[in-house]
Write a protein that holds these residues in place. Structure first.
Motif, PDB file in Angstrom:
ATOM      1  N   GLU A 166     -38.356  -3.350  32.430  1.00  0.00           N
ATOM      2  CA  GLU A 166     -37.859  -2.322  33.340  1.00  0.00           C
ATOM      3  C   GLU A 166     -38.966  -1.962  34.325  1.00  0.00           C
ATOM      4  N   PHE A 167     -38.539  -1.631  35.554  1.00  0.00           N
ATOM      5  CA  PHE A 167     -39.523  -1.294  36.586  1.00  0.00           C
ATOM      6  C   PHE A 167     -39.257   0.104  37.152  1.00  0.00           C
ATOM      7  N   LEU A 168     -38.747   0.993  36.299  1.00  0.00           N
ATOM      8  CA  LEU A 168     -38.407   2.344  36.744  1.00  0.00           C
ATOM      9  C   LEU A 168     -39.663   3.185  36.931  1.00  0.00           C
ATOM     10  N   GLU A 208     -40.977   7.107  36.958  1.00  0.00           N
ATOM     11  CA  GLU A 208     -40.571   8.459  36.589  1.00  0.00           C
ATOM     12  C   GLU A 208     -40.407   9.260  37.878  1.00  0.00           C
ATOM     13  N   LYS A 242     -44.131  -7.948  33.867  1.00  0.00           N
ATOM     14  CA  LYS A 242     -44.213  -6.490  33.726  1.00  0.00           C
ATOM     15  C   LYS A 242     -45.685  -6.023  33.714  1.00  0.00           C
ATOM     16  N   ASN A 246     -47.671  -3.865  36.829  1.00  0.00           N
ATOM     17  CA  ASN A 246     -48.315  -2.561  36.632  1.00  0.00           C
ATOM     18  C   ASN A 246     -49.827  -2.647  36.825  1.00  0.00           C
ATOM     19  N   CYS A 254     -47.672   4.694  31.618  1.00  0.00           N
ATOM     20  CA  CYS A 254     -47.605   3.242  31.812  1.00  0.00           C
ATOM     21  C   CYS A 254     -48.914   2.599  32.274  1.00  0.00           C
TER      22      CYS A 254
HETATM   23  C1  UGA Z   1     -45.077   2.899  37.006  1.00  0.00           C
HETATM   24  C2  UGA Z   1     -44.578   1.769  37.934  1.00  0.00           C
HETATM   25  O1  UGA Z   1     -44.688   2.204  39.296  1.00  0.00           O
HETATM   26  C3  UGA Z   1     -43.130   1.389  37.620  1.00  0.00           C
HETATM   27  O2  UGA Z   1     -42.740   0.281  38.423  1.00  0.00           O
HETATM   28  C4  UGA Z   1     -43.051   0.994  36.141  1.00  0.00           C
HETATM   29  O3  UGA Z   1     -41.718   0.663  35.767  1.00  0.00           O
HETATM   30  C5  UGA Z   1     -43.510   2.168  35.294  1.00  0.00           C
HETATM   31  O4  UGA Z   1     -44.881   2.486  35.645  1.00  0.00           O
HETATM   32  C6  UGA Z   1     -43.433   1.752  33.848  1.00  0.00           C
HETATM   33  O5  UGA Z   1     -44.116   0.815  33.441  1.00  0.00           O
HETATM   34  O6  UGA Z   1     -42.569   2.293  33.128  1.00  0.00           O
HETATM   35  P1  UGA Z   1     -44.788   5.557  36.948  1.00  0.00           P
HETATM   36  O7  UGA Z   1     -45.852   5.515  35.902  1.00  0.00           O
HETATM   37  O8  UGA Z   1     -43.559   6.339  36.721  1.00  0.00           O
HETATM   38  O9  UGA Z   1     -44.290   4.057  37.286  1.00  0.00           O
HETATM   39  O10 UGA Z   1     -45.427   6.161  38.261  1.00  0.00           O
HETATM   40  P2  UGA Z   1     -46.056   5.663  39.643  1.00  0.00           P
HETATM   41  O11 UGA Z   1     -45.276   6.231  40.746  1.00  0.00           O
HETATM   42  O12 UGA Z   1     -46.260   4.212  39.655  1.00  0.00           O
HETATM   43  O13 UGA Z   1     -47.456   6.416  39.605  1.00  0.00           O
HETATM   44  C7  UGA Z   1     -48.419   6.170  38.585  1.00  0.00           C
HETATM   45  C8  UGA Z   1     -49.687   6.930  38.885  1.00  0.00           C
HETATM   46  O14 UGA Z   1     -50.351   6.384  40.017  1.00  0.00           O
HETATM   47  C9  UGA Z   1     -49.485   8.420  39.184  1.00  0.00           C
HETATM   48  O15 UGA Z   1     -50.479   9.187  38.541  1.00  0.00           O
HETATM   49  C10 UGA Z   1     -49.654   8.502  40.700  1.00  0.00           C
HETATM   50  O16 UGA Z   1     -50.104   9.758  41.145  1.00  0.00           O
HETATM   51  C11 UGA Z   1     -50.687   7.412  40.938  1.00  0.00           C
HETATM   52  N1  UGA Z   1     -50.650   6.856  42.304  1.00  0.00           N
HETATM   53  C12 UGA Z   1     -49.554   6.199  42.755  1.00  0.00           C
HETATM   54  C13 UGA Z   1     -51.763   7.000  43.125  1.00  0.00           C
HETATM   55  O17 UGA Z   1     -52.799   7.586  42.735  1.00  0.00           O
HETATM   56  N2  UGA Z   1     -51.729   6.463  44.370  1.00  0.00           N
HETATM   57  C14 UGA Z   1     -50.645   5.804  44.850  1.00  0.00           C
HETATM   58  O18 UGA Z   1     -50.691   5.328  46.024  1.00  0.00           O
HETATM   59  C15 UGA Z   1     -49.532   5.669  44.026  1.00  0.00           C
END
Ligand code: UGA
Length: 435
Positions: free
Chosen positions: A156-158, A160, A209, A213, A265
């Protein structure tokens, strides 16, 4: 098609609710009574925009059901999705205890049946787990012939905060099938989607996956390193990122510098991939660097506070945003923990604010937390922004000046545009902004 989804955490409940919305008959299964009774009453076990509406739709249409009776429902299913957690062990490797116990339960449940069944692993598992652990245990436990059990890995690539939309409108679907039975079932389940569908073997699906990530995590650590250079050389990294993002090979996304990545994640997956590689004698310098840069980022905002306030002892500091990112109540691996710990080590008085995550954060850290912004800001010497909630983006400078002892804003997420506080009394510093 009767579908069971085992595990009603973030992946399981979103998968169950969105498949029910697409018209499938879904039973969400979990051993935790509380989660199941919440789902049955139309309450989402996690905070996720749009999810509760889908759960209620599913209950109303009769497409969604929830139960703690795993064996009974698995035995009556055509397809079973495995969505249980894969937490980290001390050494960074993944803990497969839930995967193993669910595989045993599936094996036991289908022992006395002759009917074909397809088992799909959606949990994030390191390469080879689907074939060497899940498939092996199910076949051993059930004593069934291999050709009556379809096995596949479908990562899954969801994200949060936007999980419902991501599940309904994915960028891609990866199907790591070992047999025609699982391929046919999954193609039927995903036939309504127009995005590309990639077919591969389970180990490739598992690796896609982890690689996705880890790549995104590495991209964040890389831009954080660049942003720190921009700070030193007095320029705004956001302008640099804007220029970089115009190259479609680089893309605009994931170029936001800040206090680093958190969540359930990225930190866990990078560590698990690194450990799996090390166990097989492979080096992982990129993964090592990704994690070590990420560990250093929270220190930067604490250093900024020290530079602006002098000694932090007895200074009152509000940490705004405790969730690991906006639009979630999830605090797992939130950088807020690192920031609060560092502030407490210097004997600062810390108050936490978050629109969704105060209860869990207060319980884990023992600091005072509130969801009332006025209360958080009243009389503080400075604020450190850890999560870029929309609520913070609309804060007016006068609001800060009226409530805070000193209107100092240290932005760990580039929440405000450069220039937002010009012409006000607010002193504003941010990661990657230069002076
Ligand atoms: C991440 C992946 O983006 C999803 O594709 C994947 O499915 C998911 O993990 C998983 O394995 O279940 P998520 O952890 O929900 O999703 O959140 P992200 O939006 O990816 O952010 C992760 C962290 O990176 C957050 O702390 C965010 O603040 C940080 N981030 C994100 C940054 O510091 N800079 C950015 O440009 C983007």
């Amino acid at each position: 098609m009767r579908i069971s989804v085992i595990g009603s955490g973030y992946v399981g409940i979103v998968t169950g609710a969105t498949l029910a919305e697409a018209g499938f008959k879904i039973t969400c299964l979990d051993i935790l009574e509380e989660k199941i009774s919440d789902i049955k009453r139309g309450i989402s076990p996690i905070y996720e925009p749009g999810l509760e509406r889908l759960i209620r739709n599913g209950l109303d249409s009769g497409n969604l059901n929830a139960s703690t009776e795993l064996e009974k429902h698995i035995a009556n299913s055509d397809v079973v999705f495995v969505c249980v957690g894969t937490p980290s062990n001390e050494d960074g490797s993944i803990d497969l205890q839930y995967i193993e116990s669910v595989s045993k339960t599936i094996g036991k449940s289908i022992k006395d049946s002759e009917e074909d069944i397809v088992v799909v692993v959606k949990s994030t598992v390191v390469p080879l787990t689907t074939e060497e652990t899940v498939q092996k245990i199910i076949l051993e436990e059930s004593g069934r012939k291999r050709e009556t059990v379809g096995i596949a890995m479908n990562p899954e690539f969801l994200r949060e905060g936007s999980a419902v939309d991501d599940a309904l409108n994915p960028d891609r679907i990866v199907l790591g099938c070992t047999d025609e039975k699982s391929k046919t079932a999954l193609m039927k389940i995903y036939e309504g989607h127009t995005c590309p569908i990639m077919h591969c073997d389970p180990r490739t699906a598992e690796m896609i996956k982890y690689s996705s990530n880890s790549f995104l995590a590495a991209k964040i650590s890389f831009v954080n390193e660049l942003a720190n250079m921009c700070d030193k050389w007095n320029m705004d990294f956001e302008r640099v990122a804007e220029g970089m993002g115009m190259d479609s090979r680089i893309s605009k996304q994931f170029l936001r510098a800040g206090v680093g990545f958190g969540g359930s994640c990225f930190p866990k997956d990078v560590k698990a991939l690194r450990r799996a590689a090390k166990n097989d004698g492979l080096s992982s310098e990129m993964l090592d660097a990704t994690l070590s840069v990420n560990e250093k980022q929270p220190e930067i905002v604490v250093n900024m506070a020290r530079e602006m306030l002098g000694e932090l002892k007895n200074k009152k500091i509000a940490v705004l945003g405790l969730a690991f990112k906006a639009d979630t109540d999830d605090i797992r691996e939130s950088r807020a923990f690192n920031i609060v710990e560092k502030l407490k080590n210097e004997n600062a008085e810390v108050i936490g604010h978050d629109p969704q995550a105060t209860e869990t954060f207060a319980k884990e850290t023992g600091i005072t937390c509130t969801d009332d912004l006025e209360e958080a800001l009243r009389g503080v010497d400075c604020v450190i922004i850890q999560t870029e909630w929309d609520e913070y983006k609309s804060i007016k400078p006068e609001f800060l000046c009226n409530l805070m002892k000193k209107p100092i804003v240290i932005d760990g997420r580039r929440t405000f545009d450069n220039g937002y506080f010009t012409d006000s009394d607010v002193e504003y510093v941010a990661i990657g902004l230069g002076n």
